[in-house]
Design a protein around this motif. Structure first.
Motif, PDB file in Angstrom:
ATOM      1  N   LYS A 232      -8.434 -10.004   1.191  1.00  0.00           N
ATOM      2  CA  LYS A 232      -8.342 -11.147   2.098  1.00  0.00           C
ATOM      3  C   LYS A 232      -6.969 -11.151   2.754  1.00  0.00           C
ATOM      4  N   ASP A 233      -6.935 -11.530   4.025  1.00  0.00           N
ATOM      5  CA  ASP A 233      -5.675 -11.634   4.774  1.00  0.00           C
ATOM      6  C   ASP A 233      -4.906 -10.321   4.830  1.00  0.00           C
ATOM      7  N   PHE A 234      -5.625  -9.216   4.836  1.00  0.00           N
ATOM      8  CA  PHE A 234      -5.009  -7.899   5.007  1.00  0.00           C
ATOM      9  C   PHE A 234      -5.287  -7.453   6.437  1.00  0.00           C
ATOM     10  N   TYR A 235      -4.320  -6.847   7.064  1.00  0.00           N
ATOM     11  CA  TYR A 235      -4.485  -6.506   8.476  1.00  0.00           C
ATOM     12  C   TYR A 235      -5.606  -5.490   8.702  1.00  0.00           C
TER      13      TYR A 235
ATOM     14  N   ALA B 158       4.465   1.577   1.094  1.00  0.00           N
ATOM     15  CA  ALA B 158       3.053   1.195   0.937  1.00  0.00           C
ATOM     16  C   ALA B 158       2.871   0.313  -0.294  1.00  0.00           C
ATOM     17  N   SER B 159       3.474   0.708  -1.396  1.00  0.00           N
ATOM     18  CA  SER B 159       3.350  -0.068  -2.628  1.00  0.00           C
ATOM     19  C   SER B 159       3.984  -1.447  -2.471  1.00  0.00           C
ATOM     20  N   TYR B 160       5.145  -1.497  -1.834  1.00  0.00           N
ATOM     21  CA  TYR B 160       5.839  -2.771  -1.629  1.00  0.00           C
ATOM     22  C   TYR B 160       5.014  -3.708  -0.751  1.00  0.00           C
TER      23      TYR B 160
ATOM     24  N   SER C  82       2.052  -8.527  -0.546  1.00  0.00           N
ATOM     25  CA  SER C  82       1.155  -9.085   0.485  1.00  0.00           C
ATOM     26  C   SER C  82       1.876  -9.231   1.827  1.00  0.00           C
ATOM     27  N   LYS C  83       2.550  -8.157   2.217  1.00  0.00           N
ATOM     28  CA  LYS C  83       3.338  -8.169   3.448  1.00  0.00           C
ATOM     29  C   LYS C  83       2.686  -7.350   4.565  1.00  0.00           C
ATOM     30  N   TYR C  84       1.422  -6.947   4.359  1.00  0.00           N
ATOM     31  CA  TYR C  84       0.759  -6.166   5.406  1.00  0.00           C
ATOM     32  C   TYR C  84      -0.236  -7.076   6.107  1.00  0.00           C
TER      33      TYR C  84
END
Length: 642
Positions: free
Chosen positions: A354-357, A629-631, A636-638
């Motif tokens: 959810k809420d992923f670009y 990518a892991s960060y 949830s920064k993507y």
């Protein structure tokens, strides 16, 4: 010997287990001998294999050793049945996984891993594929396994009966038994960590390395690794996000002033070539397993006449590389533009549901209709849940086709031409509403089923990968023939791209030549009859496509707009192959393996790897992409949320 008679079942278990794994390793060696003997020091796989087998078997033996050694005789006799079932169960599993290994290696170029487990939750598709493609070997496995279990049950007393040893002797011997099993399980007394799969890596050939393991271990390790979902930032080395993110930004085509929010470190403005009152639609046709080696216009086999004709109507990316070897990895790259990592694709990870670009979430906010169109079941590989949570409003899958008017139904659902007809029909219903759609094919997947009478077969029998490629190409041609008759065609950008190649194998840790795929852009404002020949990655294709849509957008994608990339900028591609990562810049490639020092090679025509001294800065750049990518995933920064 009477003094250690109580240890007879454990000794027999160890010997039988070693017989199974060693014989299997010898059989696998001869099955793949041509590949293995081409590897320097390939003989190491046998002593390494013996060591890894002992680790597994000693772990399994710990519980019965404790029960047999510490329980008084009358208690041991009461749990004799449990011990017998315990040993038979694990020996049967060990044999089953080894029997399943040759076919798995033939398909995935490695021993059974997480894929083996994941596919168990999709019985309809997987059982159908196995039945039609591997029935003889399945029957042989069942017969052999049943005979083995029968023999173990028949001789259970001789093999697993606990001998009569005085309790005092058992207690005195227990420290030695425990030490030997503990040492065998850890395989080291000096290392802070137990020996693991990375210790079996002794060559630059993925297959040869995995033969030094056993399939029970690789599956067990895969299950254990599930707890590390999204936490791949320490597999290849350590780097702080404060260093990693700026390194990733240097590979982007965004300027410092384009980044809009420090809390979302990659979120940036992306400008379109032109601003339109009515921005274009986007249709992404994601082709199953369409590797470059099967595409005539890329120098491959003459299997894609329709695709080859279409290249004259748009821009063909001749040096495009997929980020992985599975459909969900291709979806990750094409739909989200996310960086590949040793973790699962974000399509399957919990924090990205959810809420992923995605391109759908971006354009849905702009008033676009968003859809996913597929001939199979959308729940396969968690696609439906991921799409539902990330911007795809309409999902059309297997139950929504009319059997009376559709052409063909196979193991993986409705045929490619049915999917293409369904897509065209749906797009017509949208009339003037802008839309973005992902259309996913599946006919070009084992067991390679498709309707008769559509193509001139490339070879016989019918159901082969080459014939399925021709049929997939036929369906592409059919879609464009239909679409060109419709009003939406002139206002739509079409992207035809593969999710990955077919079976990915090769004598290197990452067989780069098997990641080469086609990508074709067609539509208004797209250069016609043009080839983009610089090295590029699947993650670049969405930023490139959006640059032609006719409106400015804000996205977190680290990929590059290839149309705007300066000629002096070096090409880059990132490839994930199981737990090995390849970061390629022009002809230099850094290979990162778990808990190993990176290696660097010069690549010639994708098939010749020449070792070269490691460029530490390039290695840091490679690591930075995985760390980032892991960060982005964990924090949830993507997202495009601000």
């Amino acid at each position: 010997m009477k003094k250690i008679a109580h240890l007879k079942p454990i000794v027999n278990f160890l010997l039988l287990g070693l017989c199974i794994t060693t014989l299997s390793r010898i059989v696998l060696f001869f099955l793949f001998k041509e590949r293995v003997v081409a590897t320097e020091n390939y003989g190491y796989l046998f002593p390494i294999g013996l060591r890894m087998d002992m680790i597994l078997l000693c772990y399994i033996s710990l519980l019965p050793a404790v029960l047999i050694s510490l329980f008084p005789e009358k208690w041991v006799y009461k749990i004799q049945s449990f011990l017998t079932v315990y040993f038979i169960f694990f020996l049967s599993l060990l044999l089953f996984f080894e029997l399943a290994t040759p076919n798995f290696i033939a398909q995935y170029d490695t021993r059974p891993n997480q894929l083996f487990i994941e596919y168990l939750i999709y019985p309809k598709e997987v059982i159908g594929m196995l039945y039609k493609g591997y029935l003889p070997s399945i029957l042989a496995t069942i017969v052999f396994l049943l005979a083995f279990i029968y023999a173990l049950i028949r001789f259970r007393k001789q093999l697993f009966g606990v001998g009569n040893t005085s309790y005092k002797t058992k207690i005195l011997l227990f420290p030695l038994v425990a030490f030997l099993l503990f040492f065998g399980a850890r395989s080291s007394l000096t290392s802070k960590r137990p020996i693991n799969a990375s210790n079996a890596i002794f060559s630059t050939d993925q297959l040869t390395n995995c033969l030094g393991l056993n399939s029970f271990y690789t599956l067990g390790f895969a299950v254990y690794s599930l707890k590390n979902e999204g936490n791949s930032d320490k597999m290849y080395g350590k780097m702080k996000p404060e260093e990693a993110i700026p390194r990733v930004k240097r590979y982007m085509d965004a300027k410092p002033e384009d980044f809009v929010d420090a809390n979302f470190p990659l979120l940036h403005k992306s400008k379109s070539d032109t601003i339109l009152h009515k921005p274009y639609n986007i249709v992404i046709i994601l082709e199953e397993s369409l590797g470059a080696e099967y595409v005539g216009s890329l120098g491959g086999l003459p299997l894609t006449p329709e695709f080859d004709k279409l290249t004259k109507e748009g821009t063909l990316f001749t040096n495009m590389y997929s980020t992985g070897t599975r459909s969900v990895r291709g979806i990750e790259a094409v739909v989200t533009g996310f960086l590949p990592s040793p973790s699962e694709s974000v399509v399957k990870l919990n924090n990205s549901q959810k809420d992923f670009y995605t391109i759908a979430s971006l354009l849905k906010a702009k008033g676009y209709d968003t859809s996913f169109i597929y001939g199979g079941m959308a729940n396969f590989d968690n696609m439906g849940a991921f799409f539902n949570g990330n911007g795809f409003s309409t999902i059309i899958d297997e139950p929504q086709y009319n059997p009376k008017t559709s052409a063909f139904h196979g193991t993986w659902g409705w045929s490619d031409e049915d999917v293409m007809v369904k897509a065209n029909t749906y797009f017509k219903t949208l009339k003037d509403k802008p839309f973005v759609s992902l259309v996913f094919s599946s006919s070009n997947h084992e067991p390679f089923e498709f309707p008769d009478g559509r193509i001139q077969l490339y070879e016989k029998p019918k159901n082969t990968v080459h014939n399925a490629m021709k049929y997939a190409d036929y369906a592409i041609g059919k879609f464009f023939a239909l679409a060109k008759k419709e009003a939406y065609y002139k206002n739509t950008i079409f992207l035809v791209i593969a999710d990955h190649n077919t079976r990915t194998y090769g004598k290197h840790l990452v067989p780069i030549h098997k990641f080469h795929i086609p990508a074709l852009l067609i539509g208004p404002n797209i250069p016609k009859n043009t080839k983009y020949e610089k090295l590029c990655s699947q993650i670049d294709i969405q930023p490139t496509t959006l640059s032609k849509i006719g409106m400015n957008v804000i996205t977190p994608m680290p990929g590059r707009n290839l149309f705007r990339l300066p000629a002096t900028t070096q090409g880059r591609a990132i490839m994930q192959f199981h737990d090995v990562n390849a970061f390629r810049v022009e002809d230099q490639v850094v290979i990162m393996q778990p808990h190993k020092e990176p290696l660097q090679f010069k690549v010639s025509k994708d098939t010749i790897f020449t070792p070269v001294p490691l460029n530490k800065e390039l290695a840091k750049d490679a690591l930075s992409h995985v760390i980032t990518a892991s960060y982005l995933y964990k924090k949830s920064k993507y997202s495009t949320q601000k």
